[in-house]
Design an enzyme around this catalytic site. Structure first.
Site, PDB file in Angstrom:
ATOM      1  CB  CYS A 126     -33.739   1.750  18.009  1.00 42.28           C
ATOM      2  SG  CYS A 126     -34.449   0.201  18.631  1.00 42.28           S
ATOM      3  CG  HIS A 127     -30.565   3.553  16.319  1.00 38.93           C
ATOM      4  ND1 HIS A 127     -29.874   3.192  17.558  1.00 38.93           N
ATOM      5  CD2 HIS A 127     -30.441   2.290  15.633  1.00 38.93           C
ATOM      6  CE1 HIS A 127     -29.554   2.082  17.476  1.00 38.93           C
ATOM      7  NE2 HIS A 127     -29.724   1.501  16.453  1.00 38.93           N
TER       8      HIS A 127
ATOM      9  CB  CYS B 298       0.063   2.981  -4.569  1.00 44.56           C
ATOM     10  SG  CYS B 298       0.239   1.746  -5.854  1.00 44.56           S
ATOM     11  CG  HIS B 299      -1.994   4.909  -1.300  1.00 43.19           C
ATOM     12  ND1 HIS B 299      -2.834   5.682  -2.027  1.00 43.19           N
ATOM     13  CD2 HIS B 299      -2.459   3.847  -1.599  1.00 43.19           C
ATOM     14  CE1 HIS B 299      -3.940   4.851  -2.551  1.00 43.19           C
ATOM     15  NE2 HIS B 299      -3.450   3.585  -2.155  1.00 43.19           N
TER      16      HIS B 299
ATOM     17  CB  CYS C  99      -0.869   0.042   1.320  1.00 46.46           C
ATOM     18  SG  CYS C  99      -1.918  -1.615   1.692  1.00 46.46           S
TER      19      CYS C  99
ATOM     20  CB  CYS D   7     -29.162  -4.073  14.109  1.00 48.52           C
ATOM     21  SG  CYS D   7     -28.155  -2.754  15.188  1.00 48.52           S
TER      22      CYS D   7
ATOM     23  CB  CYS E 134     -32.685   1.514  11.679  1.00 45.36           C
ATOM     24  SG  CYS E 134     -32.158   0.086  10.727  1.00 45.36           S
TER      25      CYS E 134
END
Length: 267
Positions: free
Chosen positions: A186-187, A85-86, A82, A228, A183
């Site tokens: 609840c959230h 390239c980076h 990696c 979940c 979802c």
């Protein structure tokens, strides 16, 4: 057992919460106000916060160290790393995790950070992609995400992401499973209240991959979403499924402006 009976069992010990969920099924409370938006970190115990804040106590940092080694390790038919390239990840990867999932033109759809890592392995290193939830994929994702700690989650800049954000939102608000829950119930509607002994968080994905004490391991956001869905008694999507990524994308859009804090620690 009917869905109604299962909901009564689920919310036993929290009588006001079930009433709130029933009302929310008729009239949605809407988005969390910007002034009320907060990371799940704020709802954790002081002990868990202290564990996350101390890099020497945060168990997720062990994965970050493994990821740092993987970043510099040459691999695949191209014998490239990696870093080849980076370069220095502290510079080149700063802010990257805060803008994923991102649109991938060759697939005409968004991909998440783990999928980007595996795409780079296959297309630039000539290496075999890592398995979902493997130690290597989690470690490299955690190392990359660590470089963005403190960076605000970005507003998606690519207009081609808009239909996928809408699809993710529809999934977030759709009731499903044997418990007939969404979802958002609840959230969005009940964050800060208690479900049994646990405080319901707003569900912002600021810290993934994160170390969950329940798992005793690092895990991806896709693993948490599948958990979940199991809890809702719904059929979970497979790892890497477009639906998973669309839901991830919406959650990141929903959390825009909050600071990233990977590797987070959660109960």
């Amino acid at each position: 057992m009917t869905a109604a009976m299962m909901r009564r069992l689920l919310w036993s010990g929290a009588p006001g919460l079930l009433a709130g969920l029933v009302a929310a099924a008729v009239v949605r409370a809407g988005d969390i106000a910007p002034a009320d938006k907060r990371s799940d970190y704020s709802l954790m115990s002081r002990d868990t916060q202290a564990m996350q804040d101390d890099d020497l106590a945060n168990p997720g940092m062990l994965f970050v160290l493994d990821g740092e080694m993987l970043w510099s390790r040459k691999d695949g038919a191209e014998n490239r790393s990696c870093a080849d390239c980076h370069g220095d990840a502290a510079a080149s990867m700063k802010g990257v995790a805060a803008r994923y999932p991102a649109y991938e033109a060759t697939l005409a759809r968004p991909i998440d950070l783990e999928q980007r890592i595996n795409s780079c392995r296959a297309n630039h290193q000539g290496a075999t992609p890592f398995a979902w939830e493997s130690k290597e994929l989690l470690a490299l994702a955690a190392f990359v995400a660590r470089q963005s700690r403190g960076v605000a989650i970005a507003e998606p800049a690519d207009e081609k992401l808009e239909p996928f954000i809408r699809a993710g939102r529809e999934m977030f608000e759709r009731r499903q499973g044997q418990l007939d829950l969404s979802c958002s119930q609840c959230h969005d509607d009940n964050w800060g209240r208690r479900l049994a002994a646990a405080v319901i968080p707003q569900g912002h994905p600021t810290g993934y991959p994160l170390y969950r004490l329940e798992w005793q391991n690092l895990g991806s956001l896709q693993r948490r979403l599948r958990n979940c869905m199991f809890g809702m008694r719904a059929e979970p999507y497979a790892y890497g499924a477009p639906e998973q990524v669309e839901l991830e994308l919406y959650l990141m859009w929903r959390a825009r402006g909050l600071a990233t804090d990977s590797p987070a620690v959660r109960p």
